[in-house]
Every structure is written in structure tokens, then in C-alpha cells.
Motif scaffolding. Structure first.
Motif, PDB file in Angstrom:
ATOM      1  N   GLN A  16       0.853  -1.205   0.000  1.00  0.00           N
ATOM      2  CA  GLN A  16       0.000   0.000   0.000  1.00  0.00           C
ATOM      3  C   GLN A  16       0.883   1.248   0.000  1.00  0.00           C
ATOM      4  O   GLN A  16       0.542   2.262   0.614  1.00  0.00           O
ATOM      5  CB  GLN A  16      -0.911   0.007   1.234  1.00  0.00           C
ATOM      6  N   CYS A  18       1.618   3.265  -2.416  1.00  0.00           N
ATOM      7  CA  CYS A  18       1.121   4.428  -3.171  1.00  0.00           C
ATOM      8  C   CYS A  18      -0.371   4.290  -3.423  1.00  0.00           C
ATOM      9  O   CYS A  18      -0.977   3.255  -3.156  1.00  0.00           O
ATOM     10  CB  CYS A  18       1.915   4.630  -4.467  1.00  0.00           C
ATOM     11  N   GLU A  19      -0.941   5.346  -3.993  1.00  0.00           N
ATOM     12  CA  GLU A  19      -2.397   5.430  -4.186  1.00  0.00           C
ATOM     13  C   GLU A  19      -2.945   4.385  -5.157  1.00  0.00           C
ATOM     14  O   GLU A  19      -4.144   4.108  -5.169  1.00  0.00           O
ATOM     15  CB  GLU A  19      -2.743   6.819  -4.748  1.00  0.00           C
ATOM     16  N   CYS A  21      -2.824   1.389  -5.067  1.00  0.00           N
ATOM     17  CA  CYS A  21      -3.393   0.228  -4.361  1.00  0.00           C
ATOM     18  C   CYS A  21      -4.903   0.385  -4.176  1.00  0.00           C
ATOM     19  O   CYS A  21      -5.613  -0.612  -4.026  1.00  0.00           O
ATOM     20  CB  CYS A  21      -2.699   0.001  -3.024  1.00  0.00           C
ATOM     21  N   LYS A  22      -5.379   1.611  -4.239  1.00  0.00           N
ATOM     22  CA  LYS A  22      -6.810   1.842  -3.976  1.00  0.00           C
ATOM     23  C   LYS A  22      -7.694   1.471  -5.159  1.00  0.00           C
ATOM     24  O   LYS A  22      -8.885   1.213  -4.991  1.00  0.00           O
ATOM     25  CB  LYS A  22      -7.050   3.316  -3.625  1.00  0.00           C
ATOM     26  N   THR A  23      -7.125   1.486  -6.351  1.00  0.00           N
ATOM     27  CA  THR A  23      -7.946   1.229  -7.541  1.00  0.00           C
ATOM     28  C   THR A  23      -7.605  -0.094  -8.222  1.00  0.00           C
ATOM     29  O   THR A  23      -8.303  -0.501  -9.150  1.00  0.00           O
ATOM     30  CB  THR A  23      -7.781   2.383  -8.558  1.00  0.00           C
ATOM     31  N   GLU A  99       5.007   7.274  -7.987  1.00  0.00           N
ATOM     32  CA  GLU A  99       4.542   5.883  -7.983  1.00  0.00           C
ATOM     33  C   GLU A  99       5.676   4.955  -8.418  1.00  0.00           C
ATOM     34  O   GLU A  99       5.889   3.881  -7.825  1.00  0.00           O
ATOM     35  CB  GLU A  99       3.329   5.728  -8.906  1.00  0.00           C
TER      36      GLU A  99
END
Ligand code: URA
Length: 193
Positions: A16, A18-19, A21-23, A99
Motif C-alpha cells: 500500500q 502508493c495510491e 493500491c486503492k484502484t 509511484e
């Protein structure tokens, strides 16, 4: 510093940092033979890769597999394929430098475990990150550059070849040069065919 693949994969799959991981649907760690001496590096997963958890499985991947097969390379036998970023950037945008930086830990760990003699960068983004920040890919693809005891070469990205099929012969020349270099540096790649 990782000393085995199981630990590396386990940690990478739950990353997790960087961002992205959210999408993501899946972390795309890589595919291939970790004992091979030839490492291919792409940019990052697209939609199909995100769904399936494996690099280069879409149309570009089919083209890549065909070009690999023409020089007796096979993702399930004698090479390894990874990406600069392991999670899909939304709308397939280029991965942000931040990233790429956060994800570098995993790629460096993969490189330390594989100890490749040759790294082939698929496309400009991977080549810039790995060995030549100012690379002019149209001019410098197919050339070998030495850095820290590893030979690097950039070739045109399979997706770019799908957009511009006129460049396929030039890319194929790169693969022939690669085959020659493998025979010089790590002929064991072709043993047991
Ligand atoms: N493009 C890439 O750079 N990597 C993949 O895994 C798929 C498409």
C-alpha cells in the motif's frame, strides 16, 4: 533485502505504498523463470493485466509472445517479465514518478534475486527509469548500454507496435540482436529447448 521469492511476493501482494493500491484489482508482481538471466521490464499493468494478475496478457502481450517465440524465448521457460509499477494506473495513464519511486523497492528486490545479465526495457518509460533518463527510443532502441554490470537494451513497446505496425520489423531486429547477445553472455538460456 529479500532472500526468497515467497517473502517478496507476499509483501508485494499486500503493498500500500502508493495510491494505486486503492484502484487495483490485482498486484501484477511478474511472471517467468526466476532463475533466468534475461529480464524484461514493461511500464505497468493495463486493464487485462489488472484483471488477470499477469503482465502482458492483452493484445500487446500476444504480440510480445510471438516476437519472443521467434527468438526462442518463452515467459514460462527462460525469461522473467516484470513492470516498473505493479499496479494499474487509472485510465492507463503513465505512472507518476512518485509511484515509480515507491514501487522501485519491489523491482530492485526482483533484480537482486534474479541477478539478470541482460535487461530489456519495453518502451520509453521503462528505459528512462532503468538506465537512460534522456533516452530517445526511436533512435536508441536496439542498442546495448552497460550499467552496474548489467547490459540494458530498450525496444519499442508492444502497444506502440500495435498502433504503428510499420515499426514491427525494426523491433524484430532488436530481438535478433538480443538473441545474439544471449548466445554470447548466457547461452544456458537456450539449453534444454
Ligand atoms: N503494458 C506494460 O507496460 N506492461 C504490462 O504488463 C502490460 C501492458
Amino acid at each position: 533485502m529479500y532472500t526468497n521469492w515467497d517473502d517478496l511476493k507476499r509483501d508485494c501482494l499486500s503493498c500500500q505504498r502508493c495510491e494505486l493500491c486503492k484502484t487495483r484489482l490485482n498486484v501484477v508482481v511478474g511472471v517467468g523463470n526466476p532463475r533466468s538471466k534475461v529480464l524484461f521490464i514493461g511500464e505497468g499493468p493495463g486493464e487485462n493485466e489488472d484483471k488477470q494478475g499477469e503482465p502482458f496478457v492483452g493484445r500487446g502481450g500476444k504480440l510480445l509472445d510471438k516476437m519472443l517465440a521467434a527468438v526462442h524465448l518463452d515467459r514460462n521457460k527462460n525469461i522473467y517479465i516484470a513492470n516498473i509499477v505493479k499496479c494499474r494506473p487509472p485510465q492507463n495513464r503513465d505512472p507518476f514518478p512518485e509511484e515509480q519511486q515507491q514501487c522501485n523497492l519491489w523491482l530492485q528486490a526482483q533484480i537482486e534475486l534474479i541477478k539478470p545479465k541482460i535487461i530489456v526495457c519495453l518502451g520509453r518509460i521503462a528505459a528512462m527509469k532503468m538506465f537512460k533518463p534522456d533516452i530517445k527510443i526511436t533512435r536508441e532502441h536496439g542498442q546495448f548500454f552497460e550499467k552496474d554490470g548489467i547490459l540494458y537494451m530498450a525496444t519499442l513497446h508492444p502497444a506502440a507496435l500495435l498502433r504503428n505496425p510499420n515499426n514491427k520489423p525494426a523491433a524484430f531486429e532488436d530481438f535478433l540482436k538480443l538473441q545474439e547477445k544471449i548466445m554470447q553472455l548466457c547461452p544456458e538460456t537456450y539449453e534444454g529447448e
